[in-house]
Design a protein around this motif. Sequence first.
Motif, PDB file in Angstrom:
ATOM      1  N   GLU A  14       0.816  -1.149   0.052  1.00 42.43           N
ATOM      2  CA  GLU A  14       0.097   0.055   0.236  1.00 42.43           C
ATOM      3  C   GLU A  14       1.021   1.191   0.225  1.00 42.43           C
ATOM      4  O   GLU A  14       0.647   1.931  -0.627  1.00 42.43           O
ATOM      5  CB  GLU A  14      -0.831  -0.011   1.225  1.00 42.43           C
ATOM      6  CG  GLU A  14      -1.941   0.959   1.409  1.00 42.43           C
ATOM      7  CD  GLU A  14      -2.955   1.135   0.093  1.00 42.43           C
ATOM      8  OE1 GLU A  14      -3.455   2.460  -0.180  1.00 42.43           O
ATOM      9  OE2 GLU A  14      -3.122   0.230  -0.477  1.00 42.43           O
ATOM     10  N   ALA A  15       1.819   1.043   0.802  1.00 35.49           N
ATOM     11  CA  ALA A  15       2.698   2.459   0.792  1.00 35.49           C
ATOM     12  C   ALA A  15       3.328   2.862  -0.497  1.00 35.49           C
ATOM     13  O   ALA A  15       3.436   3.926  -0.942  1.00 35.49           O
ATOM     14  CB  ALA A  15       3.696   2.232   1.852  1.00 35.49           C
TER      15      ALA A  15
ATOM     16  N   GLY B 130       4.963   5.569  -4.273  1.00 36.96           N
ATOM     17  CA  GLY B 130       6.005   5.286  -5.018  1.00 36.96           C
ATOM     18  C   GLY B 130       7.415   4.796  -4.630  1.00 36.96           C
ATOM     19  O   GLY B 130       7.671   5.041  -3.650  1.00 36.96           O
ATOM     20  N   THR B 131       8.306   4.350  -5.407  1.00 37.48           N
ATOM     21  CA  THR B 131       9.698   4.095  -5.236  1.00 37.48           C
ATOM     22  C   THR B 131      10.776   5.053  -5.754  1.00 37.48           C
ATOM     23  O   THR B 131      11.890   4.723  -5.495  1.00 37.48           O
ATOM     24  CB  THR B 131       9.849   2.719  -5.311  1.00 37.48           C
ATOM     25  OG1 THR B 131       9.829   2.550  -7.039  1.00 37.48           O
ATOM     26  CG2 THR B 131       9.100   1.739  -4.660  1.00 37.48           C
TER      27      THR B 131
ATOM     28  N   CYS C  29      18.697  -0.377   5.667  1.00 35.18           N
ATOM     29  CA  CYS C  29      19.306   0.782   6.219  1.00 35.18           C
ATOM     30  C   CYS C  29      18.715   1.999   5.395  1.00 35.18           C
ATOM     31  O   CYS C  29      19.371   2.256   4.174  1.00 35.18           O
ATOM     32  CB  CYS C  29      20.772   0.810   6.235  1.00 35.18           C
ATOM     33  SG  CYS C  29      21.431   2.267   6.928  1.00 35.18           S
ATOM     34  N   PRO C  30      17.801   2.668   6.015  1.00 33.47           N
ATOM     35  CA  PRO C  30      17.528   3.983   5.296  1.00 33.47           C
ATOM     36  C   PRO C  30      18.559   5.287   5.274  1.00 33.47           C
ATOM     37  O   PRO C  30      19.044   5.196   6.517  1.00 33.47           O
ATOM     38  CB  PRO C  30      16.140   4.352   5.984  1.00 33.47           C
ATOM     39  CG  PRO C  30      15.966   3.780   7.302  1.00 33.47           C
ATOM     40  CD  PRO C  30      17.004   2.541   7.368  1.00 33.47           C
ATOM     41  N   ARG C  31      18.826   5.682   4.135  1.00 30.44           N
ATOM     42  CA  ARG C  31      19.849   6.528   4.357  1.00 30.44           C
ATOM     43  C   ARG C  31      19.401   8.008   3.751  1.00 30.44           C
ATOM     44  O   ARG C  31      19.724   8.998   4.267  1.00 30.44           O
ATOM     45  CB  ARG C  31      21.024   6.116   3.264  1.00 30.44           C
ATOM     46  CG  ARG C  31      21.768   4.825   3.857  1.00 30.44           C
ATOM     47  CD  ARG C  31      23.003   4.427   3.326  1.00 30.44           C
ATOM     48  NE  ARG C  31      23.379   3.192   3.588  1.00 30.44           N
ATOM     49  CZ  ARG C  31      24.413   3.052   4.859  1.00 30.44           C
ATOM     50  NH1 ARG C  31      24.536   4.054   5.619  1.00 30.44           N
ATOM     51  NH2 ARG C  31      24.737   1.915   5.331  1.00 30.44           N
ATOM     52  N   SER C  32      18.603   8.057   2.772  1.00 33.93           N
ATOM     53  CA  SER C  32      18.095   9.435   2.107  1.00 33.93           C
ATOM     54  C   SER C  32      16.915   9.751   3.030  1.00 33.93           C
ATOM     55  O   SER C  32      16.544   9.063   3.733  1.00 33.93           O
ATOM     56  CB  SER C  32      17.888   9.199   0.779  1.00 33.93           C
ATOM     57  OG  SER C  32      16.737   8.499   0.695  1.00 33.93           O
TER      58      SER C  32
ATOM     59  N   ALA D  17      11.755   8.541   5.361  1.00 35.80           N
ATOM     60  CA  ALA D  17      10.242   9.034   5.470  1.00 35.80           C
ATOM     61  C   ALA D  17       9.473   7.836   5.144  1.00 35.80           C
ATOM     62  O   ALA D  17       8.402   7.431   5.972  1.00 35.80           O
ATOM     63  CB  ALA D  17      10.164   9.958   4.484  1.00 35.80           C
ATOM     64  N   MET D  18       9.723   6.884   4.371  1.00 34.38           N
ATOM     65  CA  MET D  18       9.027   5.543   4.169  1.00 34.38           C
ATOM     66  C   MET D  18       9.409   4.658   5.464  1.00 34.38           C
ATOM     67  O   MET D  18       8.480   4.101   5.681  1.00 34.38           O
ATOM     68  CB  MET D  18       9.855   4.898   2.854  1.00 34.38           C
ATOM     69  CG  MET D  18       9.237   3.354   2.552  1.00 34.38           C
ATOM     70  SD  MET D  18       7.464   3.665   2.121  1.00 34.38           S
ATOM     71  CE  MET D  18       7.713   3.726   0.380  1.00 34.38           C
TER      72      MET D  18
END
Length: 100
Positions: free
Chosen positions: A35-36, A41-42, A67-70, A75-76
């Motif tokens: 759903e996200a 989008g990606t 690992c979220p970097r940006s 935010a995601m």
Amino acid sequence: MARLVALALMLAAQPAIARSWTEEKCDIYGQAWGEAVRTRGTADLSPAFLAAHDAFLASSCRERAVCPRSAAEVAMADLMTIMAVNARIAGTFLPFICRP
């Protein structure tokens, strides 16, 4: 032939194997991820982030190494955390971790 039919009927009458809470959480989380992705989008997510997340889902949510970097990835990850907690999935289940 009658034995095969009888065996098939016995097996069909057996209750389904209970799914573990981890399996259920993984399904719920996977649906939330879908759903996200549909809504956000990606485009701003790196291939490494998406690949790590795909690996998490493919491992039945056992390989926690996304690992979220940006800013978009953070935010995601934040959105997924909120969605998971709203679904009564503990934060310790989530795949987001950055290792040195």
